[in-house]
Write a protein that holds these residues in place. Structure first.
Motif, PDB file in Angstrom:
ATOM      1  N   MET A   1       0.830  -1.210   0.000  1.00 36.22           N
ATOM      2  CA  MET A   1       0.000   0.000   0.000  1.00 36.22           C
ATOM      3  C   MET A   1       0.862   1.256   0.000  1.00 36.22           C
ATOM      4  N   THR A   2       2.004   1.230   0.694  1.00 37.97           N
ATOM      5  CA  THR A   2       2.862   2.427   0.759  1.00 37.97           C
ATOM      6  C   THR A   2       4.053   2.259  -0.168  1.00 37.97           C
ATOM      7  N   GLU A   3       3.711   2.236  -1.478  1.00 41.06           N
ATOM      8  CA  GLU A   3       4.789   2.011  -2.448  1.00 41.06           C
ATOM      9  C   GLU A   3       5.732   3.193  -2.559  1.00 41.06           C
ATOM     10  N   ILE A   4       5.186   4.431  -2.282  1.00 44.35           N
ATOM     11  CA  ILE A   4       6.070   5.591  -2.366  1.00 44.35           C
ATOM     12  C   ILE A   4       6.872   5.693  -1.072  1.00 44.35           C
ATOM     13  N   THR A   5       8.098   6.098  -1.177  1.00 43.65           N
ATOM     14  CA  THR A   5       8.907   6.322   0.002  1.00 43.65           C
ATOM     15  C   THR A   5       8.921   7.805   0.319  1.00 43.65           C
ATOM     16  N   ALA A   6       8.716   8.118   1.583  1.00 37.35           N
ATOM     17  CA  ALA A   6       8.774   9.513   2.020  1.00 37.35           C
ATOM     18  C   ALA A   6      10.191   9.862   2.438  1.00 37.35           C
ATOM     19  N   GLN A   7      10.524  11.130   2.295  1.00 37.33           N
ATOM     20  CA  GLN A   7      11.832  11.604   2.740  1.00 37.33           C
ATOM     21  C   GLN A   7      11.668  12.852   3.586  1.00 37.33           C
ATOM     22  N   ARG A   8      12.624  13.058   4.495  1.00 40.51           N
ATOM     23  CA  ARG A   8      12.564  14.260   5.344  1.00 40.51           C
ATOM     24  C   ARG A   8      13.962  14.604   5.826  1.00 40.51           C
ATOM     25  N   TRP A   9      14.186  15.909   5.996  1.00 40.93           N
ATOM     26  CA  TRP A   9      15.458  16.393   6.539  1.00 40.93           C
ATOM     27  C   TRP A   9      15.264  16.697   8.019  1.00 40.93           C
ATOM     28  N   VAL A  10      16.085  16.066   8.860  1.00 43.24           N
ATOM     29  CA  VAL A  10      16.027  16.365  10.287  1.00 43.24           C
ATOM     30  C   VAL A  10      17.295  17.116  10.692  1.00 43.24           C
ATOM     31  N   LEU A  11      17.154  17.864  11.770  1.00 41.34           N
ATOM     32  CA  LEU A  11      18.292  18.613  12.325  1.00 41.34           C
ATOM     33  C   LEU A  11      19.080  17.669  13.216  1.00 41.34           C
ATOM     34  N   THR A  12      20.360  17.488  12.933  1.00 39.60           N
ATOM     35  CA  THR A  12      21.162  16.549  13.732  1.00 39.60           C
ATOM     36  C   THR A  12      22.122  17.254  14.673  1.00 39.60           C
ATOM     37  N   ALA A  13      22.488  18.500  14.369  1.00 38.51           N
ATOM     38  CA  ALA A  13      23.424  19.232  15.235  1.00 38.51           C
ATOM     39  C   ALA A  13      23.169  20.713  15.064  1.00 38.51           C
ATOM     40  N   ARG A  14      23.407  21.466  16.118  1.00 40.48           N
ATOM     41  CA  ARG A  14      23.226  22.914  16.036  1.00 40.48           C
ATOM     42  C   ARG A  14      24.496  23.536  15.478  1.00 40.48           C
ATOM     43  N   PRO A  15      24.360  24.416  14.487  1.00 42.29           N
ATOM     44  CA  PRO A  15      25.559  24.974  13.852  1.00 42.29           C
ATOM     45  C   PRO A  15      26.350  25.892  14.779  1.00 42.29           C
ATOM     46  N   GLN A  16      27.659  25.863  14.613  1.00 43.84           N
ATOM     47  CA  GLN A  16      28.527  26.884  15.194  1.00 43.84           C
ATOM     48  C   GLN A  16      28.851  27.819  14.042  1.00 43.84           C
ATOM     49  N   GLY A  17      28.308  29.005  14.042  1.00 41.55           N
ATOM     50  CA  GLY A  17      28.502  29.906  12.896  1.00 41.55           C
ATOM     51  C   GLY A  17      27.672  29.430  11.719  1.00 41.55           C
ATOM     52  N   GLU A  18      28.293  29.351  10.543  1.00 43.19           N
ATOM     53  CA  GLU A  18      27.538  28.948   9.352  1.00 43.19           C
ATOM     54  C   GLU A  18      27.053  27.510   9.459  1.00 43.19           C
ATOM     55  N   PRO A  19      25.817  27.259   9.038  1.00 48.59           N
ATOM     56  CA  PRO A  19      25.360  25.867   8.963  1.00 48.59           C
ATOM     57  C   PRO A  19      26.190  25.100   7.925  1.00 48.59           C
ATOM     58  N   THR A  20      26.335  23.826   8.155  1.00 49.15           N
ATOM     59  CA  THR A  20      27.028  22.966   7.196  1.00 49.15           C
ATOM     60  C   THR A  20      26.121  21.792   6.863  1.00 49.15           C
ATOM     61  N   PRO A  21      26.431  21.076   5.782  1.00 45.09           N
ATOM     62  CA  PRO A  21      25.587  19.913   5.427  1.00 45.09           C
ATOM     63  C   PRO A  21      25.511  18.892   6.561  1.00 45.09           C
ATOM     64  N   GLU A  22      26.530  18.874   7.428  1.00 41.24           N
ATOM     65  CA  GLU A  22      26.548  17.890   8.525  1.00 41.24           C
ATOM     66  C   GLU A  22      25.521  18.207   9.612  1.00 41.24           C
ATOM     67  N   ASN A  23      24.912  19.379   9.563  1.00 39.25           N
ATOM     68  CA  ASN A  23      23.881  19.706  10.546  1.00 39.25           C
ATOM     69  C   ASN A  23      22.547  19.016  10.230  1.00 39.25           C
ATOM     70  N   PHE A  24      22.469  18.409   9.048  1.00 38.70           N
ATOM     71  CA  PHE A  24      21.204  17.846   8.574  1.00 38.70           C
ATOM     72  C   PHE A  24      21.381  16.376   8.228  1.00 38.70           C
ATOM     73  N   ARG A  25      20.296  15.620   8.309  1.00 36.56           N
ATOM     74  CA  ARG A  25      20.331  14.223   7.854  1.00 36.56           C
ATOM     75  C   ARG A  25      19.052  13.934   7.084  1.00 36.56           C
ATOM     76  N   LEU A  26      19.217  13.296   5.926  1.00 33.37           N
ATOM     77  CA  LEU A  26      18.055  12.932   5.114  1.00 33.37           C
ATOM     78  C   LEU A  26      17.593  11.548   5.537  1.00 33.37           C
ATOM     79  N   GLU A  27      16.360  11.462   5.959  1.00 36.39           N
ATOM     80  CA  GLU A  27      15.803  10.186   6.406  1.00 36.39           C
ATOM     81  C   GLU A  27      14.727   9.720   5.429  1.00 36.39           C
ATOM     82  N   SER A  28      14.662   8.414   5.251  1.00 33.47           N
ATOM     83  CA  SER A  28      13.590   7.834   4.428  1.00 33.47           C
ATOM     84  C   SER A  28      12.623   7.070   5.321  1.00 33.47           C
TER      85      SER A  28
END
Lengths: 351, 351
Positions: A1-28
């Motif tokens: 029934m749930t053939e489509i996969t959902a995706q979401r970006w969660v916050l994994t760490a609080r940035p020090q100064g500029e945000p970096t890609p490591e502050n986020f994680r893509l979850e399915s």
């Protein structure tokens, strides 16, 4: 029934100064199922806005921070994929605040309004015909109050809020001076949006150019930047000038700013007494605001802006990034002024 | 014919930091004679006010500086001694701005209003029933807007403006917290004027006491002081707080303040970004003003304040120094908070 996969970006760490890609994680995950009275939304567009930098930090701002591990917050245009609520049916388009994700289960309370693509393109509900446009309109209506013949200055002027600010000011009869980064954006402001002047804040003689463009001083400064622009604007403010303080993007990656009153401040000249003296001797108004304060005027905004858009009196530009997977890098670029126009992520096409 | 000798204080040098007696010179002269259409005034009371410090410096403020060698500026209550104008006759009392001198020849345009000692004591036209009272009333009416149940804070609270601010706020239903220097002034605020709390800014735990007295935060801060008081108030300001900026007496003797934006600033923590962040995230209003901006409301002020004075709902205290020769030392003391109540110089008794 749930053939489509959902995706979401969660916050994994609080940035020090500029945000970096490591502050986020893509979850399915599986696409969630709506319960009794709930609605499943499929996100079409995600809005990326400077205020999101504030939500990434733990410091209290005017809204609560995003929790670590939680989905990043954000406004969205979505389509109803499945509805267990009698007021909504599959296929309808809505404005929501469902965050950096492809799908969301919501209740009607979490739907901000229905959207009709016949009235305006769906994506504009996240820009000129939505929160950023309303921010510009309400900040001018309630605080800036540009009058015919006055001079208004706005920075980030090719962005979602700034471009609306300048065009609305001109429709009210004021002169609009825009500040933007780079010759291309400045040419756009002058040649396409009709700004009376446009100044590149990267120019070495930026402050002198601004002064020359504001021969009669500045009556309204719509503040969404702070930093060096505010320092160049401040000496040019006329008696009774109004400064709607809407954002301070130049400082958003600055931890000493974010730490607020109790933190470490940069040791430099303390300009606080000089600012207060200007406020006093020139009868200035500085007024911070968040657009939701003026929400009772939203219907009036929709009418007036709808009319302007319909007649081509307000133009807008969108900078659309394809694919939710690119959201973090697009957002990081936004804080550096890399976008040109309202920044959106196209998450999916309508069904 | 000119048996009386006139006296006047002229500015001889611009102060570096605190004014000293050497900045002034007392000159004697014959009493001037009014020409055609002119009026000779004999000054009864001279008002001493903090704004005069600004007029002593060459830096442009909101009014032109006093020229070197010119008579010091100031509001006065005077009596018409001789009139060559049909609208005025000898013996009448008037409010003027004739400066630090015993006599002045004026035209009707230089007379601000007639005074009737049956309505209010003549001296009040320089205090609670004149410019300082109007400053308090108008700053609250137009900017501070205290609402029932809100908390208002005012410093220099036993002074001419501050005492009116606190009492008017209470008449509007707000809580009034006064800040003053010394236990005697604080007791006066609480016990005689009815302030809800009074705090001595000289107390080592001043900021803590202020916080305790403002358990629900601060909704209106009537700013006439600046400096350490502003720093203690600022973190306590509530969302949507209003700050009428009326004066900054703590800085008036500070040359780096006076030099404004282009001068040397104290090297310390730069609190400007932190202030702008507060303005933004708490939707604060900072608004400088000079009472003359609101002059169209003066008749309303006279009616309302006259009524309050008549019914004893607003009280006032005067600190009267006898003899024009003492004006400089009294003024120097004013900038140090040595006066207790509205500072006046009694120049002469009515004829």
């Amino acid at each position: 029934m749930t053939e489509i996969t959902a995706q979401r970006w969660v916050l994994t760490a609080r940035p020090q100064g500029e945000p970096t890609p490591e502050n986020f994680r893509l979850e399915s995950a599986h696409v969630p199922k709506p319960g009794e009275g709930e609605i499943l939304l499929g996100v079409l567009y995600l809005s990326l806005d400077p205020y999101m930098r504030g939500r990434m930090s733990a410091t209290k701002s005017y809204a609560a921070p995003v929790e670590l591990g939680a989905v990043m917050e954000g406004g969205t245009v979505a389509q109803v994929l499945r509805s267990n609520h009698p007021d909504y049916r599959a296929g309808e388009f809505v404005l929501s605040h469902s965050g950096w994700q492809t799908h969301a289960v919501v209740t009607p309370k979490q739907i901000l309004r229905r959207l009709d693509p016949a009235i305006a393109p769906l994506s504009t509900a996240l820009g000129v015909y939505g929160m950023p446009g309303f921010t510009a309109w309400a900040g001018l209506r309630e605080i800036g109050k540009p009058k015919p013949g006055e001079t208004l200055v706005v920075a980030a002027a090719s962005g979602a809020v700034g471009s609306a600010v300048g065009q609305i000011a001109r429709l009210r009869g004021a002169r609009a001076v825009g500040i933007a980064g780079g010759t291309e954006k400045c040419a756009y402001l002058r040649d396409e949006l009709g700004f009376d002047a446009a100044i590149d804040h990267r120019a070495p003689d930026f402050a002198e150019q601004l002064k020359a463009a504001c021969a009669n001083g500045i009556d309204v400064y719509f503040e969404n930047v702070g930093g060096a622009v505010w320092e160049a604007v401040w000496p040019l403010l006329n008696e009774y000038a109004r400064v709607p303080v809407c954002g301070l993007i130049a400082h958003y990656n600055d931890d000493s700013y974010r730490s607020g009153f109790n933190g470490e401040l940069p040791v430099a000249a303390d300009r606080l007494p000089a600012l207060m003296r200007s406020v006093l001797t020139r009868s200035l108004t500085l007024r911070g605001f968040i657009q939701r304060e003026f929400v009772q005027h939203y219907p009036e905004f929709l009418r007036e802006m709808g009319d302007w858009l319909h007649h081509g009196q307000v133009l807008y530009r969108e900078d659309i990034v394809d694919g939710l997977e690119h959201a973090p890098e697009a957002f990081i670029g936004l804080l550096k002024g890399r976008n040109f126009g309202k920044l959106l992520v196209r998450v999916a096409d309508p069904v």
